[in-house]
Scaffold this active site. Structure first.
Site, short mmCIF file in Angstrom:
data_model
loop_
_atom_site.label_atom_id
_atom_site.label_comp_id
_atom_site.label_asym_id
_atom_site.label_seq_id
_atom_site.Cartn_x
_atom_site.Cartn_y
_atom_site.Cartn_z
N ILE A 75 0.88 -1.18 0.00
CA ILE A 75 0.00 0.00 0.00
C ILE A 75 0.91 1.22 0.00
O ILE A 75 1.91 1.24 0.73
CB ILE A 75 -0.98 0.01 1.20
N ALA A 76 0.57 2.20 -0.81
CA ALA A 76 1.36 3.44 -0.81
C ALA A 76 0.49 4.59 -1.28
O ALA A 76 -0.47 4.41 -2.05
CB ALA A 76 2.58 3.32 -1.73
N GLU A 109 3.06 -7.55 6.81
CA GLU A 109 4.39 -7.32 7.36
C GLU A 109 4.79 -5.89 7.08
O GLU A 109 4.49 -5.38 5.99
CB GLU A 109 5.42 -8.24 6.70
N ASN A 114 9.10 1.65 10.23
CA ASN A 114 8.12 2.39 9.43
C ASN A 114 6.95 2.84 10.33
O ASN A 114 5.85 2.28 10.31
CB ASN A 114 7.62 1.51 8.28
N TYR A 121 -1.88 1.19 10.60
CA TYR A 121 -2.42 -0.15 10.87
C TYR A 121 -3.01 -0.21 12.29
O TYR A 121 -4.07 -0.79 12.50
CB TYR A 121 -1.34 -1.21 10.68
N1 ACO Z 1 2.83 10.27 11.36
C1 ACO Z 1 2.02 9.73 12.30
N2 ACO Z 1 0.90 8.99 12.02
C2 ACO Z 1 0.64 8.75 10.71
C3 ACO Z 1 1.47 9.25 9.67
C4 ACO Z 1 2.60 10.05 10.04
N3 ACO Z 1 3.43 10.58 9.11
N4 ACO Z 1 0.96 8.87 8.48
C5 ACO Z 1 -0.14 8.13 8.76
N5 ACO Z 1 -0.33 8.07 10.11
C6 ACO Z 1 -1.40 7.33 10.81
C7 ACO Z 1 -2.27 8.21 11.65
O1 ACO Z 1 -2.82 7.43 12.69
C8 ACO Z 1 -3.36 8.61 10.68
O2 ACO Z 1 -4.57 8.95 11.32
P1 ACO Z 1 -4.82 10.47 11.81
O3 ACO Z 1 -4.59 11.33 10.61
O4 ACO Z 1 -6.24 10.43 12.29
O5 ACO Z 1 -3.78 10.74 12.87
C9 ACO Z 1 -3.57 7.32 9.94
O6 ACO Z 1 -2.28 6.74 9.83
C10 ACO Z 1 -4.19 7.49 8.57
O7 ACO Z 1 -3.37 8.37 7.84
P2 ACO Z 1 -3.56 8.59 6.28
O8 ACO Z 1 -3.53 10.05 6.00
O9 ACO Z 1 -4.72 7.82 5.78
O10 ACO Z 1 -2.21 7.91 5.72
P3 ACO Z 1 -1.53 8.24 4.32
O11 ACO Z 1 -2.53 8.49 3.28
O12 ACO Z 1 -0.48 9.27 4.52
O13 ACO Z 1 -0.83 6.83 3.97
C11 ACO Z 1 1.06 5.37 4.17
C12 ACO Z 1 -0.03 6.15 4.92
C13 ACO Z 1 0.41 4.49 3.11
C14 ACO Z 1 1.80 4.48 5.17
C15 ACO Z 1 2.03 6.41 3.51
O14 ACO Z 1 2.76 7.05 4.54
C16 ACO Z 1 3.00 5.80 2.53
O15 ACO Z 1 2.69 5.66 1.34
N6 ACO Z 1 4.22 5.47 3.03
C17 ACO Z 1 5.27 4.89 2.13
C18 ACO Z 1 4.92 3.50 1.69
C19 ACO Z 1 4.73 2.57 2.89
O16 ACO Z 1 5.47 2.61 3.88
N7 ACO Z 1 3.71 1.68 2.77
C20 ACO Z 1 3.43 0.66 3.80
C21 ACO Z 1 4.44 -0.44 3.74
S1 ACO Z 1 3.89 -1.94 4.54
C22 ACO Z 1 2.88 -2.72 3.38
O17 ACO Z 1 2.80 -2.29 2.26
C23 ACO Z 1 2.16 -3.96 3.83
#
Ligand code: ACO
Length: 150
Positions: A75-76, A109, A114, A121
């Site tokens: 997911i990204a 995982e 991260n 999650y």
């Molecule tokens: N700091 C703290 N909490 C965070 C952050 C952050 N930078 N980003 C997300 N969260 C948490 C919070 O709880 C947030 O809820 P809140 O806004 O009510 O506090 C909740 O996640 C939902 O946030 P979203 O805005 O929906 O998250 P976003 O759209 O930014 O996507 C993601 C999160 C997918 C992890 C993004 O940061 C990303 O693309 N990261 C790089 C790729 C990655 O690491 N993917 C996951 C790898 S594991 C796998 O794929 C199984």
């Protein structure tokens, strides 16, 4: 800032892959190659969806359903569109779909360091249930295994 009401979640298509690869490469130390997404698009067990705003792809998810388990593989969200709730919407859409197909648990995982992803999650109720030591070949980082009862 975008309004989440403008967000559409749709099936991933082959013609989306160039945009997806750009997000993938901006998001992971070892991005999936395009071929991997192509294989997922052909697989009957794969769930591949994108989030779009005004036709621009801002996020995506790839997951599998194996018996009654949902496995979240990838997911990204585009770096310019993070912290707007898109990752949460994409993941909830996936879990809701799998639940209606009979999934009762979800597993994934995530790299131990991260924190953004782990917080996402945890917000949806996933709990850490184990560690796979040195799971990621590129950095040797541990994976945290997280599980959710749907
Ligand atoms: N700091 C703290 N909490 C965070 C952050 C952050 N930078 N980003 C997300 N969260 C948490 C919070 O709880 C947030 O809820 P809140 O806004 O009510 O506090 C909740 O996640 C939902 O946030 P979203 O805005 O929906 O998250 P976003 O759209 O930014 O996507 C993601 C999160 C997918 C992890 C993004 O940061 C990303 O693309 N990261 C790089 C790729 C990655 O690491 N993917 C996951 C790898 S594991 C796998 O794929 C199984």
């Amino acid at each position: 800032m975008i309004a989440l009401s403008e967000l559409l979640i749709e099936e991933m298509r082959t013609e989306d892959l160039n945009e997806i690869i750009e997000i993938e490469e901006a998001s992971f130390p070892t991005p999936w190659p395009k071929r991997m997404f192509e294989l997922e698009l052909k697989s009957t067990r794969s769930f591949c969806r994108v989030a779009r705003v005004s036709s621009v792809i801002v996020g995506y998810i790839v997951a599998w359903m194996i018996y009654d388990e949902a496995h979240i593989l990838n997911i990204a969200v585009h770096p310019d569109f993070r912290r707007m709730g898109i990752g949460e919407m994409v993941l909830r859409d996936c879990l809701d779909n799998f639940f209606s197909l009979g999934a009762r648990t979800a597993l994934l995982e995530v790299r131990r360091g991260n924190d953004e992803a782990k917080r996402l999650y945890e917000k949806l109720g996933f709990k850490s249930v184990g560690i796979r030591r040195g799971y990621y070949a590129d950095t040797g980082e541990d994976a945290v295994v997280m599980k959710l009862r749907l």
